[in-house]
Design a protein around this motif. Structure first.
Motif, PDB file in Angstrom:
ATOM      1  N   ASN A  53       0.810  -1.272   0.198  1.00 29.18           N
ATOM      2  CA  ASN A  53       0.036   0.067   0.047  1.00 29.18           C
ATOM      3  C   ASN A  53       1.073   1.219   0.079  1.00 29.18           C
ATOM      4  N   VAL A  54       0.301   2.522   0.367  1.00 27.90           N
ATOM      5  CA  VAL A  54       1.005   3.740   0.220  1.00 27.90           C
ATOM      6  C   VAL A  54       2.165   3.919   1.343  1.00 27.90           C
ATOM      7  N   GLU A  55       2.371   2.965   2.085  1.00 29.35           N
ATOM      8  CA  GLU A  55       3.233   3.026   3.149  1.00 29.35           C
ATOM      9  C   GLU A  55       4.827   2.778   2.629  1.00 29.35           C
ATOM     10  N   PHE A  56       4.581   2.042   1.446  1.00 29.31           N
ATOM     11  CA  PHE A  56       5.990   1.992   0.761  1.00 29.31           C
ATOM     12  C   PHE A  56       6.140   2.845  -0.762  1.00 29.31           C
ATOM     13  N   ALA A  57       5.521   3.746  -0.624  1.00 28.18           N
ATOM     14  CA  ALA A  57       5.498   4.714  -1.737  1.00 28.18           C
ATOM     15  C   ALA A  57       7.088   5.084  -2.186  1.00 28.18           C
ATOM     16  N   GLY A  58       8.035   5.445  -1.349  1.00 24.83           N
ATOM     17  CA  GLY A  58       9.143   5.559  -1.592  1.00 24.83           C
ATOM     18  C   GLY A  58       9.938   4.527  -2.289  1.00 24.83           C
ATOM     19  N   GLU A  59       9.527   3.185  -2.058  1.00 22.97           N
ATOM     20  CA  GLU A  59      10.377   2.001  -2.688  1.00 22.97           C
ATOM     21  C   GLU A  59       9.495   1.924  -4.354  1.00 22.97           C
ATOM     22  N   TYR A  60       8.354   2.527  -4.201  1.00 24.54           N
ATOM     23  CA  TYR A  60       7.710   2.362  -5.777  1.00 24.54           C
ATOM     24  C   TYR A  60       8.304   3.495  -6.516  1.00 24.54           C
ATOM     25  N   PHE A  61       8.613   4.593  -6.034  1.00 29.23           N
ATOM     26  CA  PHE A  61       9.297   5.753  -6.778  1.00 29.23           C
ATOM     27  C   PHE A  61      10.737   5.176  -7.121  1.00 29.23           C
ATOM     28  N   ALA A  62      11.342   4.737  -6.267  1.00 27.99           N
ATOM     29  CA  ALA A  62      12.916   4.181  -6.419  1.00 27.99           C
ATOM     30  C   ALA A  62      12.815   3.097  -7.450  1.00 27.99           C
ATOM     31  N   LEU A 247      20.569   2.625  -0.220  1.00 27.39           N
ATOM     32  CA  LEU A 247      19.970   3.462   0.667  1.00 27.39           C
ATOM     33  C   LEU A 247      20.028   4.843  -0.021  1.00 27.39           C
ATOM     34  N   THR A 248      21.012   5.203  -1.019  1.00 27.35           N
ATOM     35  CA  THR A 248      20.882   6.179  -1.851  1.00 27.35           C
ATOM     36  C   THR A 248      19.849   6.162  -2.814  1.00 27.35           C
ATOM     37  N   ALA A 249      19.447   5.126  -3.253  1.00 28.67           N
ATOM     38  CA  ALA A 249      18.146   5.054  -4.201  1.00 28.67           C
ATOM     39  C   ALA A 249      16.935   5.266  -3.236  1.00 28.67           C
ATOM     40  N   GLU A 250      17.103   4.441  -1.999  1.00 26.39           N
ATOM     41  CA  GLU A 250      15.877   4.763  -1.148  1.00 26.39           C
ATOM     42  C   GLU A 250      15.630   6.101  -0.926  1.00 26.39           C
ATOM     43  N   ILE A 251      16.587   6.831  -0.399  1.00 27.12           N
ATOM     44  CA  ILE A 251      16.448   8.277  -0.143  1.00 27.12           C
ATOM     45  C   ILE A 251      15.826   9.240  -1.313  1.00 27.12           C
ATOM     46  N   LYS A 252      16.437   9.034  -2.521  1.00 30.12           N
ATOM     47  CA  LYS A 252      15.867   9.374  -3.672  1.00 30.12           C
ATOM     48  C   LYS A 252      14.297   9.183  -3.835  1.00 30.12           C
ATOM     49  N   GLY A 253      13.976   7.986  -3.872  1.00 33.64           N
ATOM     50  CA  GLY A 253      12.592   7.569  -3.782  1.00 33.64           C
ATOM     51  C   GLY A 253      11.701   8.465  -2.760  1.00 33.64           C
ATOM     52  N   TRP A 254      12.244   8.170  -1.685  1.00 32.63           N
ATOM     53  CA  TRP A 254      11.297   8.795  -0.683  1.00 32.63           C
ATOM     54  C   TRP A 254      11.277  10.405  -0.775  1.00 32.63           C
ATOM     55  N   LYS A 255      12.180  10.940  -1.070  1.00 34.18           N
ATOM     56  CA  LYS A 255      12.246  12.631  -1.408  1.00 34.18           C
ATOM     57  C   LYS A 255      10.946  12.749  -2.423  1.00 34.18           C
ATOM     58  N   ASP A 256      10.870  11.891  -3.531  1.00 37.02           N
ATOM     59  CA  ASP A 256       9.840  12.034  -4.575  1.00 37.02           C
ATOM     60  C   ASP A 256       8.513  11.776  -3.737  1.00 37.02           C
ATOM     61  N   VAL A 258       7.346  11.917  -0.628  1.00 36.57           N
ATOM     62  CA  VAL A 258       7.049  12.816   0.339  1.00 36.57           C
ATOM     63  C   VAL A 258       6.525  14.061  -0.351  1.00 36.57           C
ATOM     64  N   ALA A 259       7.109  14.393  -1.621  1.00 32.17           N
ATOM     65  CA  ALA A 259       6.614  15.971  -2.220  1.00 32.17           C
ATOM     66  C   ALA A 259       5.487  15.535  -2.892  1.00 32.17           C
ATOM     67  N   ASP A 260       5.223  14.197  -3.457  1.00 39.38           N
ATOM     68  CA  ASP A 260       3.780  14.033  -4.293  1.00 39.38           C
ATOM     69  C   ASP A 260       2.808  12.972  -3.593  1.00 39.38           C
ATOM     70  N   PRO A 261       2.157  13.200  -2.573  1.00 40.92           N
ATOM     71  CA  PRO A 261       1.344  12.171  -2.206  1.00 40.92           C
ATOM     72  C   PRO A 261       0.342  11.606  -3.214  1.00 40.92           C
ATOM     73  N   LYS A 288      -0.374  11.789   3.046  1.00 39.51           N
ATOM     74  CA  LYS A 288      -0.335  12.970   3.562  1.00 39.51           C
ATOM     75  C   LYS A 288      -0.093  12.884   5.110  1.00 39.51           C
ATOM     76  N   MET A 289      -0.753  11.852   5.802  1.00 40.80           N
ATOM     77  CA  MET A 289      -0.671  11.661   7.297  1.00 40.80           C
ATOM     78  C   MET A 289       0.814  11.055   7.585  1.00 40.80           C
ATOM     79  N   GLN A 290       1.312  10.241   6.841  1.00 45.48           N
ATOM     80  CA  GLN A 290       2.597   9.396   6.990  1.00 45.48           C
ATOM     81  C   GLN A 290       3.533  10.627   6.663  1.00 45.48           C
ATOM     82  N   ASN A 291       3.638  11.529   5.949  1.00 47.00           N
ATOM     83  CA  ASN A 291       4.578  12.575   5.636  1.00 47.00           C
ATOM     84  C   ASN A 291       4.890  13.213   7.122  1.00 47.00           C
ATOM     85  N   GLU A 292       3.619  13.377   7.987  1.00 47.91           N
ATOM     86  CA  GLU A 292       4.003  13.971   9.203  1.00 47.91           C
ATOM     87  C   GLU A 292       4.879  13.231  10.062  1.00 47.91           C
TER      88      GLU A 292
END
Length: 350
Positions: A53-62, A247-256, A258-261, A288-292
């Motif tokens: 689900n959306v809990e792993f959005a950063g992984e999906y972006f990466a 972890l570098t790839a993960e950081i990039k994915g999660w930055k994206d 967070v920026a686009d719920p 949006k909630m998990q971004n907090e």
């Protein structure tokens, strides 16, 4: 609807023999695809803490934006967790995964039983556990629990007692009601509150036309990180560059993410979790909630996934409240992330 069993703060299922299994996994962990820095890192498996689900959005972006491939991985397979599936800790022991998303309250017991594991970062700076209630009978402070009927699953009994202890409350002051994650017990008046995830419970109640309230454990005496990156000590010792690249790839994915719920929700509902019957609107609100929980003053200053010494100390104290006595050095290793951000400061938030 997901149940909350997998979010128990202490789970011992699958820990028997874990230390022996991990001790036997010297060198390359089975099933991870091999590879080295010179030839690329091959394929690896990341075990998620729950279903896709959306809990792993950063992984999906990466994955979808090619960050894993750019970091040198042929493929990063995202394995669903939860339900009756293998825990991350057991998965690391058997070679089912190379890295996993877990929680201190699950990893710490494994380490205390002798498993050579470490947490090397945390997506959530605050654990999402909360007492969810309705505004017309709001539970927002620990003192509001007195005299209330709270739904608590058996798997969460330990942390529930830890929350009460941390706030000087006698268990006899609160009526604990057996609970199997059905929020209708709250809306029908059978409960005054229940233990659930702040990222999903209040969102669903709101979408059903209710006005929710919540008491976040992390803000009331029981701070713990969550969605923690957990690996074997062998990976830290012998695959350090591979881990830093990941972890570098993960950081990039999660930055994206967070920026686009909205895009996070779309990826979850229509691509990676399309078999989960997810609602895009609900997933957007959960994002949006998990971004907090992800973006805090500390993570803004130091970078995503980092855990300050102060927060580590708070986690160790929270674990002690739950009867898990472990040292920071046994549980955490932040040196890998420190090296990642030192090598590329642009990874930090602008």
């Amino acid at each position: 609807m997901a149940t909350f069993d997998r979010r128990a703060f202490l789970r011992t299922t699958g820990l028997a023999g874990l230390a022996v299994g991990l001790a036997a996994c010297g060198g390359e962990t089975p099933g991870t695809g091999g590879g080295d820095a010179a030839n690329g890192f091959g394929s690896v498996k990341l075990q998620l803490s729950w279903k896709k689900n959306v809990e792993f959005a950063g992984e999906y972006f990466a994955d979808s934006k090619g960050y894993y491939k750019a970091a040198g991985f042929d493929k990063v397979e995202l394995l669903s967790g939860g339900g009756s599936g293998t825990s991350v800790e057991s998965g690391l022991a058997t070679g089912r995964c190379w890295i996993g998303l877990s929680a201190p309250t699950i990893t710490a017991p494994a380490i205390l039983q002798g498993a050579p594991l470490k947490i090397v970062g945390a997506t959530f700076q605050k654990n999402p556990f909360a007492v969810v209630s309705l505004s017309k009978n709001a539970i927002k402070e620990p003192k509001d629990l007195v005299g209330k009927r709270i739904g608590v699953q058996d798997s969460n009994e330990l942390v529930w007692n830890a929350l009460l202890k941390a706030n000087g409350l006698d268990p006899a002051q609160v009526t604990r009601v057996p609970f199997q994650s059905d929020p209708s017990m709250l809306t029908s008046g059978q409960l005054d509150g229940y233990i659930g995830f702040v990222t999903s419970g209040p969102v669903r109640l709101r979408m059903q036309g209710h006005d929710p309230a919540y008491l976040l454990f992390a803000d009331h005496g029981l701070p713990l990180v969550a969605e923690t990156f957990t690996v074997t000590q062998d990976t830290i010792d012998n695959e350090r560059d591979k881990l830093k690249a990941f972890l570098t790839a993960e950081i990039k994915g999660w930055k994206d993410a967070v920026a686009d719920p909205a895009k996070s929700a779309e990826l979850a509902a229509t691509v990676y979790g399309k078999d989960q019957n997810l609602d895009v609107k609900e997933q957007t609100e959960e994002a949006k909630m998990q971004n907090e929980l992800i973006v805090t003053p500390d993570s803004k200053a130091n970078g995503l996934f980092t855990i300050t010494e102060n927060l580590i100390g708070q986690n160790i104290a929270s674990l002690a409240q739950a009867g898990l006595n472990i040292t920071p050095e046994q549980l955490f290793d932040m040196s890998i992330l420190n090296e990642v951000y030192k090598a590329d400061p642009s990874l930090k938030p602008a």
